[in-house]
Design an enzyme around this catalytic site. Structure first.
Site: not given
Length: 315
Positions: A16, A141
């Site tokens: 991130g 996911k």
């Protein structure tokens, strides 16, 4: 042309923070927003990193995953959402399924032109057979993918294969992130091809997808051709830099799988991933189909980091 407004969720994490920096570097046509989660206030390192981004031009949006309306309000302020929330580590999954709350907020807001969920590793759609306990990350996911598609949210999935910091710097050894200087464990014959990618390159490729129609509702596979290497080829690059040959100890597929029984849950998951990468060849044993695109082909202007250059840092 109006600037794109990009919100990064999980902007203080391993990937991130790199995506935030890559977005800030495109300030001429991107306004970067970073989600400031209320729960973050007790982590001084994350707080300081977050406000360092603010100094560089990022805009902070306060919201909480326990407050649906705050997430909706945050999403309404931007065009693109990139989520990089950690999945924990293999065997100890983290917050991937929290993204379902983000999906609901995006669905309600109705304004998002592109959502990039937290993936960035192995393509989970190809890992339904993965060994436990590492399989849970791939399964989570896929739960998020199904929710995105059921909600008809425009998306791009980014698969980046092996992070260089986790798999190249250590020559793909367990229990260390530093390269060995005397002896190295070789998985099988060491000739199975895998894909190593510098984490800053992952961020750069990700930012390039946000308004590219070629990646809309597709998977971006980051497979730079010069970084498709066998473990032996990676070791050779390190040996050339080091100026010496390492002692090589091979571990067979059977021995690796047998050794998993004596490991804790985390170790079992890491060993399972190594099995899929270096024995099964799951990163390179398929062709990219119509549902995907390859990053270095789409963006030939990106001068991605080659692994011999990457390894120089560790001399």
């Amino acid at each position: 042309m109006a600037k794109k407004k990009v919100l990064v969720v999980g902007g203080t994490g391993y990937i991130g923070k790199r995506i935030v920096r890559a977005s800030l570097a495109q300030a001429d046509h991107i306004t970067t927003y970073v989600l400031q989660r209320r729960e973050m206030g007790s982590d001084i390192d994350k707080v300081q990193l977050l406000f360092s981004f603010k100094k560089q031009g990022a805009r902070l949006i306060e919201a909480s995953f326990s407050d649906h309306n705050s997430l909706v309000d945050a999403v309404k302020q931007v065009d693109v959402v990139i989520c990089t929330m950690s999945g924990g580590h293999p065997g100890h999954p983290g917050s991937l399924l929290l993204q379902l709350k983000l999906v609901e907020a995006i669905k309600e807001a109705g304004n998002i032109k592109r959502f990039i969920p937290s993936e960035f590793g192995t393509d989970p759609s190809r890992m339904g057979h993965a060994l436990e306990p590492g399989r849970v990350i791939f399964d989570d996911k896929m739960v998020v993918r199904r929710a995105i598609e059921d909600a008809k949210i425009p998306f791009t999935y980014v698969t980046a294969n092996c992070f260089a910091g986790y798999f190249a710097a250590n020559l793909s050894q367990m229990e260390t992130f530093l390269p060995p200087k005397e002896k190295v464990t070789i998985h099988g014959d060491g000739n199975v091809k895998v894909v190593y990618v510098d984490e800053d390159d992952i961020a750069l490729y990700t930012i390039k997808t946000i308004d590219d129609p070629r990646t809309l509702n597709k998977t971006l596979h980051i497979r730079p051709p010069e970084n498709i290497l066998s473990q032996r080829e990676l070791v050779e690059k390190w040996e050339k830099l080091l100026g010496k040959e390492l002692e090589k100890i091979s571990i067979s597929q059977e021995d690796l799988l047998t050794s998993m029984k004596g490991l804790d849950r985390f170790g079992q998951a890491v060993a399972g991933h190594l099995y899929h990468f270096f024995y099964e060849g799951c990163l390179t044993n398929f062709q990219i189909g119509e549902e995907g695109e390859e990053a270095s082909e789409l963006y030939p202007d990106v001068k991605y980091i080659r692994m011999d250059e990457y390894l120089k840092l560790y001399l």
